[in-house]
Design an enzyme around this catalytic site. Sequence first.
Site, PDB file in Angstrom:
ATOM      1  N   GLU A  20       0.825  -1.212   0.000  1.00 11.22           N
ATOM      2  CA  GLU A  20       0.000   0.000   0.000  1.00 11.22           C
ATOM      3  C   GLU A  20       0.850   1.249   0.000  1.00 11.22           C
ATOM      4  OE1 GLU A  20      -2.508   0.205   3.474  1.00 11.22           O
ATOM      5  OE2 GLU A  20      -2.919  -1.935   3.274  1.00 11.22           O
TER       6      GLU A  20
ATOM      7  N   CYS B 145       3.216   8.429   1.215  1.00  9.11           N
ATOM      8  CA  CYS B 145       3.677   7.477   2.229  1.00  9.11           C
ATOM      9  C   CYS B 145       3.878   6.138   1.527  1.00  9.11           C
ATOM     10  CB  CYS B 145       2.615   7.369   3.317  1.00  9.11           C
ATOM     11  SG  CYS B 145       2.954   6.068   4.517  1.00  9.11           S
TER      12      CYS B 145
ATOM     13  N   CYS C 171       5.561  -7.410   7.618  1.00 13.90           N
ATOM     14  CA  CYS C 171       6.509  -6.885   8.599  1.00 13.90           C
ATOM     15  C   CYS C 171       6.722  -7.939   9.673  1.00 13.90           C
ATOM     16  CB  CYS C 171       5.950  -5.606   9.221  1.00 13.90           C
ATOM     17  SG  CYS C 171       7.086  -4.798  10.364  1.00 13.90           S
TER      18      CYS C 171
ATOM     19  N   CYS D  45       4.504  -5.222  16.266  1.00 14.80           N
ATOM     20  CA  CYS D  45       3.893  -4.198  17.136  1.00 14.80           C
ATOM     21  C   CYS D  45       2.413  -4.525  17.315  1.00 14.80           C
ATOM     22  CB  CYS D  45       4.067  -2.802  16.544  1.00 14.80           C
ATOM     23  SG  CYS D  45       5.795  -2.342  16.328  1.00 14.80           S
TER      24      CYS D  45
ATOM     25  N   CYS E 179      -0.607  -2.803  15.213  1.00  9.77           N
ATOM     26  CA  CYS E 179      -0.385  -2.557  13.783  1.00  9.77           C
ATOM     27  C   CYS E 179      -0.891  -3.713  12.921  1.00  9.77           C
ATOM     28  CB  CYS E 179       1.110  -2.330  13.553  1.00  9.77           C
ATOM     29  SG  CYS E 179       1.493  -1.958  11.845  1.00  9.77           S
TER      30      CYS E 179
ATOM     31  N   CYS F 192      -2.140   1.538   8.730  1.00 12.47           N
ATOM     32  CA  CYS F 192      -1.146   0.835   7.913  1.00 12.47           C
ATOM     33  C   CYS F 192      -1.554  -0.618   7.697  1.00 12.47           C
ATOM     34  CB  CYS F 192       0.191   0.769   8.644  1.00 12.47           C
ATOM     35  SG  CYS F 192       0.821   2.334   9.117  1.00 12.47           S
TER      36      CYS F 192
HETATM   37  N1  SAH Z   1       8.059   0.201  10.920  1.00 16.11           N
HETATM   38  C1  SAH Z   1       8.110   1.622  10.947  1.00 16.11           C
HETATM   39  C2  SAH Z   1       7.219   2.329   9.957  1.00 16.11           C
HETATM   40  C3  SAH Z   1       5.839   1.809   9.720  1.00 16.11           C
HETATM   41  S1  SAH Z   1       4.502   2.194  10.766  1.00 16.11           S
HETATM   42  C4  SAH Z   1       7.853   2.122  12.335  1.00 16.11           C
HETATM   43  O1  SAH Z   1       7.580   1.334  13.217  1.00 16.11           O
HETATM   44  O2  SAH Z   1       7.996   3.308  12.561  1.00 16.11           O
HETATM   45  C5  SAH Z   1       4.251   3.916  10.736  1.00 16.11           C
HETATM   46  C6  SAH Z   1       3.721   4.457  12.066  1.00 16.11           C
HETATM   47  O3  SAH Z   1       2.327   4.118  12.268  1.00 16.11           O
HETATM   48  C7  SAH Z   1       4.478   3.903  13.240  1.00 16.11           C
HETATM   49  O4  SAH Z   1       4.686   4.902  14.188  1.00 16.11           O
HETATM   50  C8  SAH Z   1       3.501   2.874  13.763  1.00 16.11           C
HETATM   51  O5  SAH Z   1       3.780   2.532  15.081  1.00 16.11           O
HETATM   52  C9  SAH Z   1       2.177   3.568  13.557  1.00 16.11           C
HETATM   53  N2  SAH Z   1       1.001   2.716  13.551  1.00 16.11           N
HETATM   54  C10 SAH Z   1       0.857   1.456  13.083  1.00 16.11           C
HETATM   55  N3  SAH Z   1      -0.387   1.003  13.260  1.00 16.11           N
HETATM   56  C11 SAH Z   1      -1.062   1.995  13.865  1.00 16.11           C
HETATM   57  C12 SAH Z   1      -2.398   2.131  14.330  1.00 16.11           C
HETATM   58  N4  SAH Z   1      -3.279   1.140  14.199  1.00 16.11           N
HETATM   59  N5  SAH Z   1      -2.750   3.302  14.896  1.00 16.11           N
HETATM   60  C13 SAH Z   1      -1.855   4.313  15.030  1.00 16.11           C
HETATM   61  N6  SAH Z   1      -0.588   4.239  14.622  1.00 16.11           N
HETATM   62  C14 SAH Z   1      -0.188   3.088  14.048  1.00 16.11           C
END
Ligand code: SAH
Length: 352
Positions: free
Chosen positions: A96, A109, A116, A120, A123, A337
Amino acid sequence: MCNEKTDLRSLNLIELTDFVVNELHEPKFRAKQLYEWIHIHLAQNYDEMTNIPKSLKAKLEETCDYRTLRQIDCQISKIDGTRKYLFAFEDGQMAESVLMKYKHGNSVCISSQIGCKMGCKFCASTLDGWFRNLTPAEMLGQIYAIQKDSGERVSNVVVMGTGEPMDNYDNIVKFIHLISDENGLNISQRNITVSTCGIVPRIKQLADEDLTITLAISLHAPNQEKRAELMPIANKYHISELIDACQYYFEKTGRRITFEYSLVAGVNDREKDAEELGQLIGHLNCHINLIPVNPIKERDFVSPSMDRAYAFQKKIEKYVNNVTIRREMGRDIDGACGQLRKRYIDDKLLTD
Ligand code: SAH
């Protein structure tokens, strides 16, 4: 075999010149022409390259892999014009990318990996695991395809889509050089942000690359304990090591760090958390971006009320000058994301 071919769109001008002169035995100026077709005119295939002779195109067909993307879906927000794209690569894998329109310009973006492995908890990108890294050409391709499809000039790039860029380090650094190359799209490195969950040795390595990009750190917690609950990477690199790496990044590059902090109701959004966060990073030259968590259906994380988010902001402003609450873009399309890709794959599994 396809994977033995040269990935033409990932080569920088020096590498392309070397390839054209020494492998294809063509004159040097052809390399410049090809580079312009690829990186300025954003050609999708060799047919578009009108000043390249047929004989050279035939050699390129034979020796090179011209990796373009196929657009699978594009959702356009009725609220703010945000466009969310789903692209497929040559091997059928999908990623995406998002185009966001701001007053100061258009921001794209991009994704850096297929899936991944960072895990986390909040995510969607990580739910189905990791498949592979994206090449520099595949990262550039997302921006080129969006610029072509939308007719909008892209001025800012954020590497915040699916994937962990510091887990695909060499390709990311190469991508940054290509996208900011004055012979290509020439996007200023100051307008490029790379976001990481905090792979400490890579952050230090990036600090030494002599780049002027912005580094964003997904912090999401005010202490080691809470961070480790939300982000498995914290078990590998302690929060104090991460903060030290951020300090090092600032000292080496002079670039202010951005901290991303997803507010999760009842988990990290109390005023006490804001105070602890302030004490953790208040000494750094930084900006904090508060992101009310975007709930995903696979987890029961809840976003705090805006009043609570403002209260958190007010508290943290005592320690840090620059605190913003991220404006939610494209609220009416799959926001978080990895959600669009995941929905697409899940639907396909159900219907196949
Ligand atoms: N792997 C990288 C970049 C991808 S995620 C990183 O961890 O920074 C981009 C941002 O969106 C990161 O800060 C991630 O923690 C956040 N993110 C992912 N899922 C999310 C969600 N459901 N709500 C809010 N932020 C989210």
